[in-house]
Scaffold this active site. Structure first.
Site, PDB file in Angstrom:
ATOM      1  N   LYS A  31      16.386  22.299 -37.009  1.00 44.01           N
ATOM      2  CA  LYS A  31      17.116  21.154 -37.564  1.00 44.01           C
ATOM      3  C   LYS A  31      17.075  21.219 -39.084  1.00 44.01           C
ATOM      4  O   LYS A  31      16.023  21.386 -39.692  1.00 44.01           O
ATOM      5  CB  LYS A  31      16.455  19.851 -37.106  1.00 44.01           C
ATOM      6  CG  LYS A  31      17.144  18.597 -37.644  1.00 44.01           C
ATOM      7  CD  LYS A  31      16.489  17.348 -37.113  1.00 44.01           C
ATOM      8  CE  LYS A  31      15.462  16.781 -38.032  1.00 44.01           C
ATOM      9  NZ  LYS A  31      15.965  16.027 -39.181  1.00 44.01           N
ATOM     10  N   ASP A  58      21.377  17.506 -39.277  1.00 39.75           N
ATOM     11  CA  ASP A  58      21.015  16.088 -39.121  1.00 39.75           C
ATOM     12  C   ASP A  58      21.273  15.330 -40.426  1.00 39.75           C
ATOM     13  O   ASP A  58      20.344  15.026 -41.171  1.00 39.75           O
ATOM     14  CB  ASP A  58      19.537  15.998 -38.709  1.00 39.75           C
ATOM     15  CG  ASP A  58      19.080  14.571 -38.448  1.00 39.75           C
ATOM     16  OD1 ASP A  58      19.929  13.726 -38.096  1.00 39.75           O
ATOM     17  OD2 ASP A  58      17.871  14.304 -38.593  1.00 39.75           O
ATOM     18  N   LYS A  60      23.249  12.522 -40.351  1.00 37.07           N
ATOM     19  CA  LYS A  60      23.455  11.121 -39.928  1.00 37.07           C
ATOM     20  C   LYS A  60      24.673  10.497 -40.613  1.00 37.07           C
ATOM     21  O   LYS A  60      24.566   9.543 -41.378  1.00 37.07           O
ATOM     22  CB  LYS A  60      22.202  10.290 -40.200  1.00 37.07           C
ATOM     23  CG  LYS A  60      20.958  10.833 -39.517  1.00 37.07           C
ATOM     24  CD  LYS A  60      19.757   9.943 -39.739  1.00 37.07           C
ATOM     25  CE  LYS A  60      18.518  10.454 -39.055  1.00 37.07           C
ATOM     26  NZ  LYS A  60      17.951  11.686 -39.631  1.00 37.07           N
ATOM     27  N   ASP A  63      30.297   6.488 -42.256  1.00 38.09           N
ATOM     28  CA  ASP A  63      31.317   6.272 -43.294  1.00 38.09           C
ATOM     29  C   ASP A  63      32.589   5.799 -42.578  1.00 38.09           C
ATOM     30  O   ASP A  63      32.575   5.565 -41.365  1.00 38.09           O
ATOM     31  CB  ASP A  63      31.548   7.590 -44.069  1.00 38.09           C
ATOM     32  CG  ASP A  63      31.942   7.342 -45.525  1.00 38.09           C
ATOM     33  OD1 ASP A  63      32.848   6.496 -45.753  1.00 38.09           O
ATOM     34  OD2 ASP A  63      31.382   7.978 -46.424  1.00 38.09           O
ATOM     35  N   THR A 120      13.341   6.151 -35.274  1.00 35.84           N
ATOM     36  CA  THR A 120      12.011   6.036 -34.648  1.00 35.84           C
ATOM     37  C   THR A 120      10.963   5.524 -35.634  1.00 35.84           C
ATOM     38  O   THR A 120       9.848   5.192 -35.233  1.00 35.84           O
ATOM     39  CB  THR A 120      11.578   7.403 -34.076  1.00 35.84           C
ATOM     40  OG1 THR A 120      11.937   8.432 -34.997  1.00 35.84           O
ATOM     41  CG2 THR A 120      12.258   7.677 -32.751  1.00 35.84           C
ATOM     42  N   ARG A 208       6.597  17.598 -38.813  1.00 30.30           N
ATOM     43  CA  ARG A 208       5.280  17.785 -39.432  1.00 30.30           C
ATOM     44  C   ARG A 208       4.200  18.353 -38.508  1.00 30.30           C
ATOM     45  O   ARG A 208       3.419  19.202 -38.964  1.00 30.30           O
ATOM     46  CB  ARG A 208       4.843  16.470 -40.099  1.00 30.30           C
ATOM     47  CG  ARG A 208       5.645  16.193 -41.369  1.00 30.30           C
ATOM     48  CD  ARG A 208       5.582  14.752 -41.815  1.00 30.30           C
ATOM     49  NE  ARG A 208       6.357  13.884 -40.926  1.00 30.30           N
ATOM     50  CZ  ARG A 208       6.533  12.589 -41.127  1.00 30.30           C
ATOM     51  NH1 ARG A 208       6.004  12.001 -42.182  1.00 30.30           N
ATOM     52  NH2 ARG A 208       7.264  11.877 -40.281  1.00 30.30           N
TER      53      ARG A 208
HETATM   54  O1  C5P Z   1       7.858  15.151 -39.049  1.00 31.69           O
HETATM   55  P1  C5P Z   1       8.472  14.437 -37.862  1.00 31.69           P
HETATM   56  O2  C5P Z   1       8.139  15.074 -36.541  1.00 31.69           O
HETATM   57  O3  C5P Z   1       8.222  12.950 -37.886  1.00 31.69           O
HETATM   58  O4  C5P Z   1      10.046  14.672 -38.079  1.00 31.69           O
HETATM   59  C1  C5P Z   1      11.008  14.020 -37.311  1.00 31.69           C
HETATM   60  C2  C5P Z   1      12.365  14.472 -37.760  1.00 31.69           C
HETATM   61  O5  C5P Z   1      13.341  13.799 -36.977  1.00 31.69           O
HETATM   62  C3  C5P Z   1      12.678  14.164 -39.212  1.00 31.69           C
HETATM   63  O6  C5P Z   1      13.373  15.295 -39.711  1.00 31.69           O
HETATM   64  C4  C5P Z   1      13.586  12.967 -39.192  1.00 31.69           C
HETATM   65  O7  C5P Z   1      14.554  13.014 -40.197  1.00 31.69           O
HETATM   66  C5  C5P Z   1      14.249  13.102 -37.822  1.00 31.69           C
HETATM   67  N1  C5P Z   1      14.692  11.862 -37.210  1.00 31.69           N
HETATM   68  C6  C5P Z   1      13.844  10.828 -36.892  1.00 31.69           C
HETATM   69  N2  C5P Z   1      14.330   9.690 -36.298  1.00 31.69           N
HETATM   70  C7  C5P Z   1      15.631   9.589 -35.999  1.00 31.69           C
HETATM   71  C8  C5P Z   1      16.504  10.637 -36.303  1.00 31.69           C
HETATM   72  C9  C5P Z   1      15.994  11.783 -36.907  1.00 31.69           C
HETATM   73  O8  C5P Z   1      12.631  10.941 -37.137  1.00 31.69           O
HETATM   74  N3  C5P Z   1      16.083   8.529 -35.363  1.00 31.69           N
END
Ligand code: C5P
Length: 237
Positions: A31, A58, A60, A63, A120, A208
């Protein structure tokens, strides 16, 4: 079996390409989000595709319908395999995105379109102007996404069962995934990989816990193994 997507949330193009190389034998999807696309642009997507990855862009999108449709067309030209747009953009914006994707020429990819419901990272009371629990809000938006023709939604693992019960054809992509004991960081509606798979998630996005691990390849392999085991084991009620 659901698929694991690594979020290459890294502040440097070369680090991202090298992380992708380390993980290539373990997973097929990566991603590229706001930070990395801002740094690396289309050339970075090309380099990830050259490694054989399926690329999830991603950004998002949110617009007016015309602008989002043009952006979807541009992403298709770049060979993107999946992209996100906000369900809150509503019916006309989401339908314009679907039409643009369906109309993309044969020379382009036809990216899967996933609608972001409630991030989330939102806990109760944190969404401006929204008084219901983010999970309830996510379910309402997912019902819209299904009606408007999107392929799936981005939601937390906690919402998957209800979303699939209401819209069985909709795929669920879940961020906020934390292997047992991992730091939640800014995420609020989290689940372990096994819990999300047992809830019925189709894709898990993990950043992460993989990219900051001492051995990213080992961390990713452990998550894939946890997903595999959960997808064959019956869910504990
Ligand atoms: O580091 P972590 O596992 O929290 O990363 C989650 C990834 O998912 C991030 O890149 C974040 O931008 C993406 N994301 C998210 N919640 C969403 C959509 C995308 O955490 N609803």
């Amino acid at each position: 079996m659901p698929e694991l997507i690594v979020a290459l949330d890294l502040p440097d193009r070369e680090k991202a390409v090298s992380m992708a190389r380390q993980l290539r034998g373990v997973l097929d999807w990566c991603k590229v989000g706001l930070e990395l696309f801002t740094l690396g642009g289309p050339r970075l997507l090309e380099r990830l595709k050259e490694q054989g990855y399926r690329v999830f862009l991603d950004l998002k999108y949110y617009d007016i319908p015309h602008t989002v449709a043009q952006a979807v067309e541009a992403a298709a030209v770049l060979g993107v395999d999946m992209l996100t747009l906000h369900c809150q953009g509503g019916k006309r914006m989401c339908q314009a995105a679907v039409e643009a994707r369906d109309g993309a020429s044969d020379a382009c990819s036809a990216p899967l379109l996933f609608g972001v419901t409630a991030l989330t990272s939102f806990g109760t009371g944190e969404m401006p102007g929204i008084t219901v629990h983010p999970g309830v809000f996510a379910q309402d938006l997912a019902a819209g996404a299904a009606r408007w023709g999107l392929d799936g939604v981005v939601c937390s693992g906690h919402e998957v069962r209800d979303i699939k019960a209401a819209s069985p054809g909709l795929r669920c992509l879940c961020p906020g995934i934390r292997p047992g004991g991992a730091d939640a960081g800014d995420q609020r509606r989290t689940m372990t990989p096994a819990e999300a798979v047992q809830a019925g998630a189709d894709y898990l996005v993990v950043g992460r816990p993989i990219i900051e691990a001492p051995s990213p390849a080992e961390a990713a392999a452990a998550i894939v193994e946890e997903m595999r085991a959960a997808s064959v084991a019956p869910a504990a009620e």
